[in-house]
Design an enzyme around this catalytic site. Structure first.
Site: not given
Ligand SMILES: CC(C)(COP(=O)(O)O)[C@@H](O)C(=O)NCCC(=O)O
Ligand SMILES: [K+]
Ligand SMILES: Nc1ncnc2c1ncn2[C@@H]1O[C@H](COP(=O)(O)OP(=O)(O)O)[C@@H](O)[C@H]1O
Length: 250
Positions: A107-108
């Site tokens: 998503d990021r």
């Molecule tokens: C940080 C998050 C939990 C955000 O998810 P959301 O709040 O949008 O549901 C997601 O981008 C994620 O699981 N990231 C993996 C770890 C990382 O980006 O380093």
């Molecule tokens: K988020």
């Protein structure tokens, strides 16, 4: 028509696109939000049964059960296989800043590549959902990494769970006062907003050292609230993650 989904840890956002023309466009009234938990158990949102879907592309950070549930729904409704977006080391002019790109939340990544396409300048991409993620996009499409902090709801629930006397309702609203609270409810709700605004300020300052005149781009369920309260000029793009799907999975 293309069904696009953004499966977040709390809620899943969807929209239907008409592929007419070079750039698919959203169909008015054909977009919404469902609880991610209902997808995990394979519950089909009523409106989905009527959708003329020929293709499904999705971003999932909500775990394998959510993916499995969505695939089961797609099969039940005859939509074919679901195309899940993945983080690549490069896409749409953006270079990923993570050492191990498979660890970055997709998503990021989609929000960052969409921000690069929309604005073509350094940006701080703040996705304010279950977690708040702050991603630094420098000049020339270079992703510089970012920060992950708990979102507003998560922080409030943490206080509720782990203290005796700080159990307060959510009173967040656009344009709310951030003056020091004179009761527990105000102190908590205003304090939570200060936490996120402070993180955004600090990240903006750090990005500004590395890249000229960064733009703050907000998305996520609490994006509008924070856009109303930040001292930075902010672009609010509620569909930023979905916008990235057309770039990662054209
Ligand atoms: C940080 C998050 C939990 C955000 O998810 P959301 O709040 O949008 O549901 C997601 O981008 C994620 O699981 N990231 C993996 C770890 C990382 O980006 O380093
Ligand atoms: K988020
Ligand atoms: N109608 C709503 N229902 C639930 N949460 C909402 C709603 N409107 C705004 N929010 C806020 O949005 C947050 C979830 O944002 P969202 O971007 O959907 O998260 P995620 O992508 O992590 O599922 C919640 O923590 C809450 O603060």
């Amino acid at each position: 028509m293309i069904l696009e989904l953004d499966l977040g840890n709390t809620r899943s956002k969807w929209r239907l696109l008409s592929p007419a023309g070079a750039t698919p466009v959203g169909i008015p009234g054909h977009a919404g939000v469902v609880e991610t938990q209902s997808l995990r158990v394979g519950a089909v949102p009523a409106m989905w049964r009527e959708l003329p879907v020929t293709r499904v592309r999705a971003a999932n950070v909500a775990g394998s059960e959510a993916a499995t549930g969505l695939c089961a729904i797609a099969e039940e409704l005859g939509w074919g296989s679901v195309e899940f977006a993945r983080v690549e080391s490069q896409c749409a002019g953006v270079t990923c800043g993570y050492r191990d790109v498979s660890r970055l939340g997709v998503d990021r990544w989609l929000a960052v590549i969409a921000a690069h396409q929309h604005f073509q300048r350094p940006c701080l991409v703040a996705d304010c959902g279950s977690a708040v993620t702050l991603d630094l996009l420098g000049a020339g499409g270079q992703h510089l990494g970012g920060y992950i902090v708990p979102g507003l709801g998560l922080m409030r629930r943490a206080l509720f769970r782990d203290t005796d006397a700080v159990k307060v309702p959510d009173t967040l609203e656009a344009g709310m006062s951030l003056d020091a609270g004179c009761d527990t409810t105000a102190a908590v709700n205003r304090g939570l907003v200060l936490m996120v605004l402070g993180a955004i300020d600090e990240a903006m300052g750090r990005l500004a050292v590395k890249a000229p005149a960064p733009l703050l781009v907000l998305t996520g369920g609490d994006g509008a609230l924070l856009a109303s309260l930040t001292r930075h000029r902010a672009e609010l793009r509620p569909d930023l993650v979905l916008d990235g799907l057309a770039l990662s999975n054209p």
